[in-house]
Design a protein around this motif. Structure first.
Motif, PDB file in Angstrom:
ATOM      1  N   GLY B  76      41.634  28.260  28.927  1.00  0.00           N
ATOM      2  CA  GLY B  76      41.462  28.928  27.631  1.00  0.00           C
ATOM      3  C   GLY B  76      41.976  28.063  26.495  1.00  0.00           C
ATOM      4  N   GLY B  77      43.100  27.394  26.738  1.00  0.00           N
ATOM      5  CA  GLY B  77      43.645  26.472  25.741  1.00  0.00           C
ATOM      6  C   GLY B  77      42.661  25.346  25.455  1.00  0.00           C
ATOM      7  N   GLY B  78      42.076  24.841  26.556  1.00  0.00           N
ATOM      8  CA  GLY B  78      41.065  23.794  26.396  1.00  0.00           C
ATOM      9  C   GLY B  78      39.875  24.293  25.603  1.00  0.00           C
ATOM     10  N   PHE B  79      39.527  25.554  25.841  1.00  0.00           N
ATOM     11  CA  PHE B  79      38.406  26.146  25.110  1.00  0.00           C
ATOM     12  C   PHE B  79      38.712  26.201  23.614  1.00  0.00           C
ATOM     13  CE2 PHE B  79      36.459  30.027  23.340  1.00  0.00           C
ATOM     14  CZ  PHE B  79      35.144  29.616  23.391  1.00  0.00           C
ATOM     15  N   LEU B  80      39.965  26.574  23.288  1.00  0.00           N
ATOM     16  CA  LEU B  80      40.351  26.594  21.875  1.00  0.00           C
ATOM     17  C   LEU B  80      40.244  25.198  21.260  1.00  0.00           C
ATOM     18  CD1 LEU B  80      43.392  29.042  21.773  1.00  0.00           C
ATOM     19  CD2 LEU B  80      41.012  29.446  21.098  1.00  0.00           C
ATOM     20  N   PHE B  81      40.533  24.196  22.083  1.00  0.00           N
ATOM     21  CA  PHE B  81      40.381  22.821  21.609  1.00  0.00           C
ATOM     22  C   PHE B  81      38.910  22.538  21.296  1.00  0.00           C
ATOM     23  CE2 PHE B  81      39.669  18.271  22.528  1.00  0.00           C
ATOM     24  CZ  PHE B  81      40.447  17.742  21.515  1.00  0.00           C
ATOM     25  N   ASN B  82      38.015  23.011  22.170  1.00  0.00           N
ATOM     26  CA  ASN B  82      36.581  22.857  21.893  1.00  0.00           C
ATOM     27  C   ASN B  82      36.217  23.492  20.558  1.00  0.00           C
ATOM     28  OD1 ASN B  82      36.605  22.675  25.037  1.00  0.00           O
ATOM     29  ND2 ASN B  82      34.585  21.937  24.386  1.00  0.00           N
ATOM     30  N   ILE B  83      36.771  24.684  20.305  1.00  0.00           N
ATOM     31  CA  ILE B  83      36.471  25.377  19.056  1.00  0.00           C
ATOM     32  C   ILE B  83      36.980  24.554  17.869  1.00  0.00           C
ATOM     33  CG2 ILE B  83      36.854  27.497  17.718  1.00  0.00           C
ATOM     34  CD1 ILE B  83      35.184  27.895  20.227  1.00  0.00           C
ATOM     35  N   ALA B  84      38.201  24.035  18.024  1.00  0.00           N
ATOM     36  CA  ALA B  84      38.775  23.232  16.937  1.00  0.00           C
ATOM     37  C   ALA B  84      37.894  22.025  16.643  1.00  0.00           C
ATOM     38  CB  ALA B  84      40.186  22.786  17.303  1.00  0.00           C
ATOM     39  N   VAL B  85      37.431  21.362  17.715  1.00  0.00           N
ATOM     40  CA  VAL B  85      36.555  20.199  17.536  1.00  0.00           C
ATOM     41  C   VAL B  85      35.265  20.632  16.835  1.00  0.00           C
ATOM     42  CG1 VAL B  85      35.100  18.539  18.767  1.00  0.00           C
ATOM     43  CG2 VAL B  85      37.488  18.854  19.446  1.00  0.00           C
ATOM     44  N   SER B  86      34.723  21.781  17.246  1.00  0.00           N
ATOM     45  CA  SER B  86      33.458  22.234  16.649  1.00  0.00           C
ATOM     46  C   SER B  86      33.635  22.506  15.161  1.00  0.00           C
ATOM     47  CB  SER B  86      32.939  23.486  17.369  1.00  0.00           C
ATOM     48  OG  SER B  86      33.682  24.622  16.998  1.00  0.00           O
ATOM     49  N   ILE B  87      34.780  23.117  14.790  1.00  0.00           N
ATOM     50  CA  ILE B  87      34.997  23.426  13.377  1.00  0.00           C
ATOM     51  C   ILE B  87      35.140  22.138  12.561  1.00  0.00           C
ATOM     52  CG2 ILE B  87      36.640  24.452  11.735  1.00  0.00           C
ATOM     53  CD1 ILE B  87      37.139  26.645  13.879  1.00  0.00           C
ATOM     54  N   ALA B  88      35.919  21.196  13.103  1.00  0.00           N
ATOM     55  CA  ALA B  88      36.114  19.937  12.379  1.00  0.00           C
ATOM     56  C   ALA B  88      34.802  19.176  12.230  1.00  0.00           C
ATOM     57  CB  ALA B  88      37.149  19.083  13.107  1.00  0.00           C
ATOM     58  N   SER B  89      34.025  19.101  13.323  1.00  0.00           N
ATOM     59  CA  SER B  89      32.747  18.392  13.266  1.00  0.00           C
ATOM     60  C   SER B  89      31.797  19.060  12.291  1.00  0.00           C
ATOM     61  CB  SER B  89      32.085  18.354  14.641  1.00  0.00           C
ATOM     62  OG  SER B  89      32.774  17.497  15.485  1.00  0.00           O
ATOM     63  N   MET B  90      31.819  20.393  12.314  1.00  0.00           N
ATOM     64  CA  MET B  90      30.921  21.133  11.437  1.00  0.00           C
ATOM     65  C   MET B  90      31.286  20.874   9.979  1.00  0.00           C
ATOM     66  SD  MET B  90      28.329  23.007  12.019  1.00  0.00           S
ATOM     67  CE  MET B  90      27.159  23.841  10.973  1.00  0.00           C
ATOM     68  N   ALA B  91      32.586  20.860   9.697  1.00  0.00           N
ATOM     69  CA  ALA B  91      33.021  20.645   8.317  1.00  0.00           C
ATOM     70  C   ALA B  91      32.591  19.260   7.833  1.00  0.00           C
ATOM     71  CB  ALA B  91      34.540  20.795   8.224  1.00  0.00           C
ATOM     72  N   ILE B  92      32.867  18.254   8.642  1.00  0.00           N
ATOM     73  CA  ILE B  92      32.499  16.885   8.239  1.00  0.00           C
ATOM     74  C   ILE B  92      30.985  16.746   8.159  1.00  0.00           C
ATOM     75  CG2 ILE B  92      32.589  14.448   8.917  1.00  0.00           C
ATOM     76  CD1 ILE B  92      35.308  15.113  10.239  1.00  0.00           C
ATOM     77  N   GLY B  93      30.307  17.273   9.188  1.00  0.00           N
ATOM     78  CA  GLY B  93      28.848  17.179   9.229  1.00  0.00           C
ATOM     79  C   GLY B  93      28.193  17.913   8.068  1.00  0.00           C
ATOM     80  N   THR B  94      28.778  19.053   7.671  1.00  0.00           N
ATOM     81  CA  THR B  94      28.179  19.825   6.578  1.00  0.00           C
ATOM     82  C   THR B  94      28.338  19.091   5.252  1.00  0.00           C
ATOM     83  OG1 THR B  94      28.614  21.882   7.733  1.00  0.00           O
ATOM     84  CG2 THR B  94      28.207  22.037   5.373  1.00  0.00           C
TER      85      THR B  94
END
Lengths: 245, 287
Positions: B76-94
């Motif tokens: 679950g912790g690893g999953f939260l890391f995936n979410i964090a990566v997705s948010i950061a990538s989305m912010a930069i990508g957007t």
């Protein structure tokens, strides 16, 4: 100033790629005059209006609007468009703004007028087109005729020297058509210089000082409404009028 | 001024129309319930199958559920890391994608051409290849004079994922702008608005609503794609699941463990997809 042409169109030609739309158009519009351009669809009437406010560049010839050379490559388009208002067939109001915002937007952002003053003026214009109670309605909540009257008020808010009307009633039913035509008639009566492209022959003969019949990108015949509607000289004009009258 | 010739480029995205007819609320409810039942049922079934498979084992083993619960916090912790990566990538990508999308409709030809090329390049490349590309392209540290900035793998992974996001956001922005009728430009132009004013005051406010659903859709896709970073050696939920399975060394655990991981992503992405659909419907009614 009377008699001095406000708009001078001199041997204007326009082609899109290989399609010639305007062949050789010349006309002079004096201040306060109401000119109607009639003619079959595809004869270049709308293109001519768009040339006057530089939405479409001309291919050859010259257009002068109140001293501004429209065909100049270094034309200040914004300066020209402050003098020329245009109303389109499809109203083209900004759907995300209310009626009053549509009207006040350009004076505030383009002319840099104070907000208060612009809204006050917008309210006056809404009253003029008899839509005071619709100030806060969005375009989607208005009928076609109401939208078109807001569009007229929106153009008037810029205090233009001349108003161009591009088949403004073509998308309206007979009843709403009347509201819009009355608005235009009042404007013309107040002395606003108007150029109308229209299929409303009755209206044209009533309000126009000058009628131009165009076909195939040329002015076939022009004259007073009586000249054109009662005593057309040209066969093409007569054939067209016999179809529509 | 012909600012934007209509249909000069094919509009690849039409964010206005939902792909499906709106479903009546009741059907939707039944459907989502059915979906939930299938998923949870599948999970239980997978546990059952695994239990049956391991029934013949000689040694006494802890139950599958016990093992799952033991590892769930770590994964679950690893999953939260995936979410964090997705948010950061989305912010930069957007952020970069908006610039690229606006660049594509720029009146300056070179800017428009370069933006178009970058968009096409990153949009038509496999995400995993781009990820590898960035992992090997960027150095492990950045020297700025006397200052040495480390570039950790997770940071490079975020950049790697942001590239395709950027290109897709650019297309969403361009498509959204193109979806506004040309007559809006024309009437604003004839009111003497400048190009910049037209874009920011008239076109973008209308286009924005239409961009949101495809943008959210892209985010859901990105979130699922973050598991790609496990391939380049980053400890995300996927890596941790694999590690747990290796540590346990039991074949009967594979199905339940991966089902658990799937459910985590599903629980996060499905609501986004639903929200996107309802937004699409609302945007479609306007106009």
């Amino acid at each position: 100033m009377l008699g001095q042409p406000l708009i001078e169109i001199d041997h204007v030609e326009k082609s899109f790629h290989n399609t010639v739309v305007l062949r050789d158009i010349s006309m002079k519009i004096t201040k306060g005059e109401c000119a109607c351009i009639i003619g079959p669809s595809g004869s270049g009437k709308s293109t001519l209006l768009r040339c006057i406010n530089a939405l479409v560049p001309v291919s050859r010839g010259s257009i002068i609007v109140d001293g501004i050379q429209v065909n100049d490559p270094n034309l200040d388009k914004l300066a020209l468009r402050r003098k020329v208002g245009i109303v389109f067939q499809q109203y083209n109001l900004f759907p995300h703004k209310t009626a009053i915002q549509n009207i006040a937007m350009a004076p505030i952002n383009v002319l840099g007028r104070p907000k208060e003053e612009s809204y006050e003026r917008a309210r006056q214009l809404l009253a003029k087109v008899k839509l005071s109670e619709k100030a806060d309605a969005y375009p989607g909540e208005l009928s076609g005729g109401q939208q078109q009257r807001v569009a007229i008020a929106r153009s008037l808010a810029m205090n233009p020297l001349v108003m161009l009307f591009d088949e403004v009633t073509a998308a309206l039913d007979p009843e709403t058509k009347k509201e819009v035509l009355f608005t235009i008639r009042d404007l013309a009566a107040e002395g606003m210089t108007c150029i109308l492209v229209t299929h409303e022959m009755g209206f044209a003969s009533e309000v126009a000082d000058h009628v131009y019949f165009t076909d195939g990108g040329m002015i076939v015949e022009s004259g007073t409404p009586t000249d054109i509607f009662k005593a057309a000289q040209n066969d093409r004009t007569r054939a067209f009028l016999s179809q529509v009258l | 001024m012909k600012a934007l010739p209509p249909n000069s480029l094919p509009v690849l995205l039409t964010p206005t129309r939902p792909a499906l007819e709106p479903l009546p609320a009741f059907t939707t409810f039944v459907q989502s319930r059915a979906l939930a039942i299938i998923l949870v049922g599948g999970f239980i079934l997978s546990c059952g199958i695994s239990a049956a498979l391991s029934a013949g084992a000689t040694q006494p083993q802890p139950s599958i559920l016990d093992v799952l619960l033991k590892w769930a916090p770590l994964i679950g912790g690893g999953f939260l890391f995936n979410i964090a990566v997705s948010i950061a990538s989305m912010a930069i990508g957007t952020l970069s994608g908006v610039l690229l999308g606006l660049g594509q409709i720029s009146p300056s030809r070179p800017i428009a051409k370069i933006s178009w090329f970058l968009t096409q390049f990153f949009r038509n490349s496999p995400w995993l290849v781009l990820l590898f590309f960035v992992m090997f392209l960027l150095p492990f540290e950045l020297k700025l004079g006397s200052l040495t900035l480390p570039l950790p793998a997770w940071f490079k992974a975020i950049i790697g994922l942001a590239l395709p996001v950027m290109a897709n956001v650019a297309e969403i922005v361009r498509g959204g702008i193109k979806s506004i009728p040309f007559s809006q430009w024309e009437s604003a132009e004839s009111l003497a608005f400048s190009r910049r004013q037209i874009l920011w005051q008239i076109i973008l406010p209308q286009a924005f609503k239409r961009m949101i659903p495809p943008w959210m859709n892209l985010y859901a896709i990105l979130t699922m794609a973050t598991t790609l970073i496990s391939v380049v050696g980053i400890q995300d939920s996927m890596t941790l699941t694999k590690a747990a399975l290796v540590a346990e060394g039991r074949l009967d655990l594979y199905l339940p463990f991966y089902t658990m991981l799937l459910l985590m992503f599903f629980a996060y992405c499905y609501p986004i997809a639903r929200l996107t659909q309802s937004l699409e419907r609302r945007v479609a009614v306007k106009f």
